[in-house]
Design an enzyme around this catalytic site. Structure first.
Site, PDB file in Angstrom:
ATOM      1  N   GLY A  92      34.088  80.642  52.915  1.00  0.00           N
ATOM      2  CA  GLY A  92      33.963  80.186  51.536  1.00  0.00           C
ATOM      3  C   GLY A  92      32.603  79.637  51.182  1.00  0.00           C
ATOM      4  N   GLU A 115      39.151  86.663  49.687  1.00  0.00           N
ATOM      5  CA  GLU A 115      38.964  87.095  51.079  1.00  0.00           C
ATOM      6  C   GLU A 115      40.246  86.885  51.878  1.00  0.00           C
ATOM      7  OE1 GLU A 115      34.242  86.341  52.010  1.00  0.00           O
ATOM      8  OE2 GLU A 115      35.600  84.650  52.204  1.00  0.00           O
TER       9      GLU A 115
HETATM   10  O1  LIG Z   1      32.598  82.975  50.510  1.00  0.00           O
HETATM   11  C1  LIG Z   1      31.913  83.569  51.342  1.00  0.00           C
HETATM   12  C2  LIG Z   1      32.379  84.062  52.602  1.00  0.00           C
HETATM   13  O2  LIG Z   1      33.439  83.394  53.190  1.00  0.00           O
HETATM   14  C3  LIG Z   1      31.317  84.481  53.611  1.00  0.00           C
HETATM   15  O3  LIG Z   1      31.903  85.472  54.379  1.00  0.00           O
HETATM   16  C4  LIG Z   1      30.820  83.367  54.502  1.00  0.00           C
HETATM   17  O4  LIG Z   1      30.310  82.319  53.693  1.00  0.00           O
HETATM   18  C5  LIG Z   1      29.730  83.846  55.476  1.00  0.00           C
HETATM   19  O5  LIG Z   1      28.630  84.324  54.774  1.00  0.00           O
HETATM   20  P1  LIG Z   1      27.284  84.740  55.484  1.00  0.00           P
HETATM   21  O6  LIG Z   1      27.554  85.969  56.285  1.00  0.00           O
HETATM   22  O7  LIG Z   1      26.318  84.969  54.353  1.00  0.00           O
HETATM   23  O8  LIG Z   1      26.854  83.589  56.346  1.00  0.00           O
END
Ligand SMILES: O=C[C@H](O)[C@H](O)[C@H](O)COP(=O)(O)O
Length: 236
Positions: free
Chosen positions: A104, A112
């Site tokens: 999140g 998701e």
């Molecule tokens: O709300 C966003 C999601 O849960 C993303 O998957 C999580 O924040 C990871 O994002 P990132 O790969 O940009 O670190």
């Protein structure tokens, strides 16, 4: 490799590609949100364009995923049109040794969780900085809330021992607005001892849509790391 940022980008690219390589022709694929999954969507698109991957239907978990899927030529469908999801690929903000997650960071955890939980196989893609012994160690826990319920929900969270703060926009005055038109409250808990219980307790507060704890949902975690100066991917 010149900077730490380059190293993180390389790890994300490698792990995104590794997940995309696991997608088989004929699959319905949950398309996650975030900077790591963006590479998986890109590589799935490239495999489709090269003819290596056929008959793929993607289910986006956010507006961002939808835009990326269109950009890279991944055909899309909706949950109304399918009766299952073969595989979902998504990022995470924290991963514990039991493969439980905090998600999140991009405010997309509500959609998701719907998509990732429905998948026959849920593959999480992260770089090694996301691994923690206990959830809540490094990342605040996101809770999506109806705007009119913000104040009572924050009070109730404080009674549970959390320190809530409303997520504010960057390059946008006022709070972050989710794809569903709601707010996100980020909560500091001093280590989360029982994620399954906390997930249910938070979701039981009137006005809460969903929180970012993903418990017993993950099948595989692919971790991007740098070994001897080279990006490698290992599986948890
Ligand atoms: O709300 C966003 C999601 O849960 C993303 O998957 C999580 O924040 C990871 O994002 P990132 O790969 O940009 O670190």
């Amino acid at each position: 490799m010149s900077t730490a940022t380059d190293a993180v980008t390389l790890m994300k690219q490698q792990v995104g590609k590794a997940a995309a390589d696991r997608v088989k022709s004929g699959s319905i694929v949950g398309l996650g949100t975030g900077s790591t999954t963006a590479y998986a969507i890109q590589y799935i698109g490239e495999r489709i364009q090269s003819g290596e991957l056929t008959d793929i239907k993607g289910i986006p978990t956010s507006f961002q995923a939808e835009v990326l899927a269109k950009k890279y030529g991944v055909p899309l469908t909706t949950l109304d049109e399918v009766d299952h999801i073969d595989v979902a690929i998504d990022g995470a903000d924290e991963v514990d040794p039991n493969k439980n997650l905090i998600k999140g960071g991009g405010a997309a955890h509500t959609r998701e969780k719907v998509v990732d939980s429905l998948a026959d196989q849920f593959i999480v893609v992260v770089d090694s900085s996301k691994l923690v012994d206990k959830l809540g160690s490094t990342f605040l826990l996101p809770v999506e809330v109806l705007p009119m319920a913000m104040t009572p929900v924050m009070r109730a969270i404080a009674k549970l021992g959390g320190k809530p703060e409303l997520r504010m926009g960057i390059k946008k005055a006022g709070p972050v607005i989710t794809d569903q038109g709601n707010f996100v409250i980020d909560v500091k808990f001093d280590k989360i001892d029982n994620p399954a219980e906390l997930e249910k307790t938070l979701n039981n507060l009137p006005g809460v849509l969903e929180n970012g704890l993903f418990v017993n949902v993950t099948d595989v975690v692919l971790i991007g790391e740098i070994k001897d100066g080279q990006p490698v991917v290992r599986e948890m």
